[in-house]
Motif scaffolding. Sequence first.
Motif, PDB file in Angstrom:
ATOM      1  N   UNK A   1      46.911 105.988 -32.627  1.00  0.00           N
ATOM      2  CA  UNK A   1      46.990 104.593 -32.230  1.00  0.00           C
ATOM      3  C   UNK A   1      45.657 104.182 -31.630  1.00  0.00           C
ATOM      4  N   UNK A   2      45.434 102.897 -31.601  1.00  0.00           N
ATOM      5  CA  UNK A   2      44.258 102.365 -30.933  1.00  0.00           C
ATOM      6  C   UNK A   2      44.662 102.033 -29.508  1.00  0.00           C
ATOM      7  N   UNK A   3      44.119 102.781 -28.546  1.00  0.00           N
ATOM      8  CA  UNK A   3      44.491 102.624 -27.146  1.00  0.00           C
ATOM      9  C   UNK A   3      43.558 101.629 -26.476  1.00  0.00           C
ATOM     10  N   UNK A   4      44.133 100.765 -25.662  1.00  0.00           N
ATOM     11  CA  UNK A   4      43.353  99.827 -24.848  1.00  0.00           C
ATOM     12  C   UNK A   4      43.716 100.072 -23.394  1.00  0.00           C
ATOM     13  N   UNK A   5      42.717 100.395 -22.569  1.00  0.00           N
ATOM     14  CA  UNK A   5      42.981 100.757 -21.182  1.00  0.00           C
ATOM     15  C   UNK A   5      42.009 100.024 -20.264  1.00  0.00           C
ATOM     16  N   UNK A   6      42.104 100.352 -18.992  1.00  0.00           N
ATOM     17  CA  UNK A   6      41.155  99.840 -18.002  1.00  0.00           C
ATOM     18  C   UNK A   6      40.152 100.928 -17.651  1.00  0.00           C
TER      19      UNK A   6
ATOM     20  N   UNK B   1      59.316 108.702 -29.271  1.00  0.00           N
ATOM     21  CA  UNK B   1      59.903 108.152 -30.498  1.00  0.00           C
ATOM     22  C   UNK B   1      59.664 106.645 -30.605  1.00  0.00           C
ATOM     23  N   UNK B   2      59.660 105.979 -29.467  1.00  0.00           N
ATOM     24  CA  UNK B   2      59.460 104.537 -29.490  1.00  0.00           C
ATOM     25  C   UNK B   2      58.058 104.186 -30.009  1.00  0.00           C
ATOM     26  N   UNK B   3      57.073 104.975 -29.624  1.00  0.00           N
ATOM     27  CA  UNK B   3      55.718 104.732 -30.115  1.00  0.00           C
ATOM     28  C   UNK B   3      55.601 105.128 -31.581  1.00  0.00           C
ATOM     29  N   UNK B   4      56.182 106.264 -31.937  1.00  0.00           N
ATOM     30  CA  UNK B   4      56.045 106.763 -33.302  1.00  0.00           C
ATOM     31  C   UNK B   4      56.760 105.877 -34.313  1.00  0.00           C
TER      32      UNK B   4
ATOM     33  N   UNK C   1      56.916  96.936 -28.223  1.00  0.00           N
ATOM     34  CA  UNK C   1      57.752  97.679 -27.292  1.00  0.00           C
ATOM     35  C   UNK C   1      57.078  97.634 -25.926  1.00  0.00           C
ATOM     36  N   UNK C   2      57.839  97.851 -24.897  1.00  0.00           N
ATOM     37  CA  UNK C   2      57.324  97.969 -23.529  1.00  0.00           C
ATOM     38  C   UNK C   2      57.922  99.237 -22.936  1.00  0.00           C
ATOM     39  N   UNK C   3      57.085 100.250 -22.749  1.00  0.00           N
ATOM     40  CA  UNK C   3      57.515 101.504 -22.121  1.00  0.00           C
ATOM     41  C   UNK C   3      57.142 101.469 -20.644  1.00  0.00           C
TER      42      UNK C   3
ATOM     43  N   UNK D   1      52.417 100.260 -22.437  1.00  0.00           N
ATOM     44  CA  UNK D   1      52.927 101.370 -21.645  1.00  0.00           C
ATOM     45  C   UNK D   1      52.388 101.195 -20.234  1.00  0.00           C
ATOM     46  N   UNK D   2      53.288 101.032 -19.263  1.00  0.00           N
ATOM     47  CA  UNK D   2      52.889 100.800 -17.880  1.00  0.00           C
ATOM     48  C   UNK D   2      53.699 101.694 -16.961  1.00  0.00           C
TER      49      UNK D   2
END
Length: 817
Positions: A295-300, A261-264, A241-243, A214-215
């Motif tokens: 979800x397991x989120x990975x961020x900066x 919905x795309x994530x779910x 997916x790429x949101x 997701x960007x």
Amino acid sequence: MFTLIFLFLLLNIPLLVADFIHPRCFWKMKRNENKDRNQGTGCTFVIHAVQQPVEKEYFSHILNIQTQTENRKYALALAFSINEINRNPDLLPNMSLIFKFSAHNCVWESEIMNLMLLSLQNYDIFPNYLCKEYTKCAMALTNLNWATTVTLYTILNNIISEQFLQITYGPFHPVLSDHEKFPYLHQMASDHTSLALALVSFIIHFGWNWVGLVISDSDQGIQFLSYLRREMEKYTVCFAFVNMIPVNMNLYMSRAEVYYNQIMTSSTNVVIIYGDTDSTLAVSFRMWESLGIQRLWITTSQWDVSPRMKDFTFGNKYGTFDFQQHNSEISGFKNFVQTLNSVKYPDDYLVELEWMHFNCEVSASKCKTLKNCSSNHSLEWLMVHTFDMAFIEKSYYIYNAVYAFAHALHQFTFQKFDNLPKDNGKEHNYSCKKGLGLRVKIGMFSPYLPNGQQVHLSEVIIKWTKGSTQVPTSVCSADCGPGSRKFGMDGMAACCFHCKPCPENEISNETNVDNCAQCPEDQYANTEQNHCIHKAVVFLNYEEPLGMALSLFSLCFSAFTTVILGVIVKHHNTPIVKANNRTLTYILLISLIFCFLCPLLFIGHPNSVTCILQQITFGVVFTVALSTVLAKTIVVVLAFKITASQRMMKYFLVSGASNYIILICTLIQVIVCAVWLGASPPSVDIDAQSEHGHIIIVCHKGSVNAFYSILGYLALLSFGSFTLAFLSRNLPGAFNEAKSITFSMLVFCSVWVTFIPVYHSTKGKVMVAVEIFSTLASSAGMLGCIFVSKCYTILFRPDRNSVEMTRVKSSFHARVS
């Protein structure tokens, strides 16, 4: 969309309950939220030089400014850096750096621009004219979004000064890296090329290959996508997916349900979040967490994933990982803060400063424990879990920026080039922290290490779902284990595939291989098809029962023949021996001994020498035996057919000229063998394909035509002997061998006629055994038919082996004829 809004409101009901039950803890959380709404996450500082001493107490007011703890950290880091420089006699002597700090330094970008425009309208500043001397020795240190940064740069360089230095300590943006457009603008943060590699290495470390992204739909987000996609393609990691979240709020709201919905509906458990924290992406992230997306989120690091930013009622069972550039420890920072005022601040005061980094409402039980958030017990507990005076990433950027500015100013002022920094501290090492319960550093990534050693993690301190140490999975397709290979799905990513077993005699000893490996010629695949097994080498050897039995028969028959030869030699003067040409008898028995020994060349590991000797010895020895039988037959026929006038015939019988028959016949066979050896000699044949799991080693005949030429020649000799013996079977004579020779040749021909179809229907050592058996059987047939009856007469019926009996038999045969 209305469904999402309703669900969002429904999930916020527990917050009202918490407000009623524990108002103090809830007030802490709401106070954080209110401050987050009213203040930015970064501050803008203007640093300039003055020619007067500045003591540390000059910065003591920072602790009294009412602002976010994060902003206060930036100001304290800046004050600490400037104080170090001011106390350094070798850097900017007789000069000091100063900056002003107030709550207005950290207002939103729009407020900064409004203040700037208001100052222009009130004539507080004039375009390209400022009376203060420090403008030439000033620097703006900012943490704004890229658009506001560009606007501020334009104002600073076109209105205030043409060469106003501006350094950003916020996230890297590719637009700001154009030094032709922005020659006096520098970014302390490096681009995220290494971050993409760090993320992919981290993902691979846990065996994931199916992740979501997701960007922000911006230039920065698109460039990071290209970095990340390039690294993912190298290691076969795929996007579920790429949101791309639009920057425009109205456009985002119209598509929010699609993104949700795309994530779910996606099967991935790992989602990467990248973008600005003050954009619609942040709105999405907060909404998804509030809606309970697990979800397991990975961020900066710019995304604050510490528990204070999360509502305690919406816990994520996986947690969050964030990456930040690795920063070296800066000694003296804690002591600087504690001694900033004349009264030294105790550790519990620093904990209060750090209070916003801990969420006392992480759970109802902890909230009850910490109802009195200012108690000494609570502060001691917080000090153990939350307090850390190490520089955060942006503080380290500030530290490096100030030193870079100081060295540049020193060079410009004093024209000295010594002691300049070799770099600005931009290391492409990344630290990874996990935001589940407490923010803890769990490892580090360095692109300068060899592949496979770039990621170092302390996995023992990672707690996954509900305290488990089991790593969650995030793959599109289950791994294809050893013994199988991947088979791609049409229209799907490379990470999505079917598994198919390896073809016959091919293996795979790793997971997710594209192609199976063919086993070498001397090996075959095991049942699981995960490794090759050496094939058993098969040849007729002495250790196995068949080889042992055949070699025993060979030796026994040769020994028996030797005994018969001894009996014949011992009784060489008896009529039965003398009547049948003793010399030919000796030659025949000796050749039969070699015929029985010949199979020994067929037993054992074949090599080039034994392969040649097998066929040559067989052909020559049997030729001698058959030509001897032919000579004996001719002698019998001539003995009864010649008359007194046929002196040449008599000379042939008396002089032993019959021996020349043996020599001539053998010479013909030797010539055939020589041609065979010259044209295509026998050789070792290694057959690894005919029988599964076995390598059959036999002697290849070389020229099949030459082999059958030898057999044909032997058949010709045996047929000639059989014909002559059959025609002379009724000739008179006491010890006429014609009948014995007839039967022996009949046995010989029968054996070898049977040999040909059986030989062609077998392979390997069985084929060799058939050839050995034919050799022994044909030799035994000749031995038994010709010599057994003679030995019986010599040993057990000596009365028949006398001159008188010879005369009686001769007269009887004469009367019958």
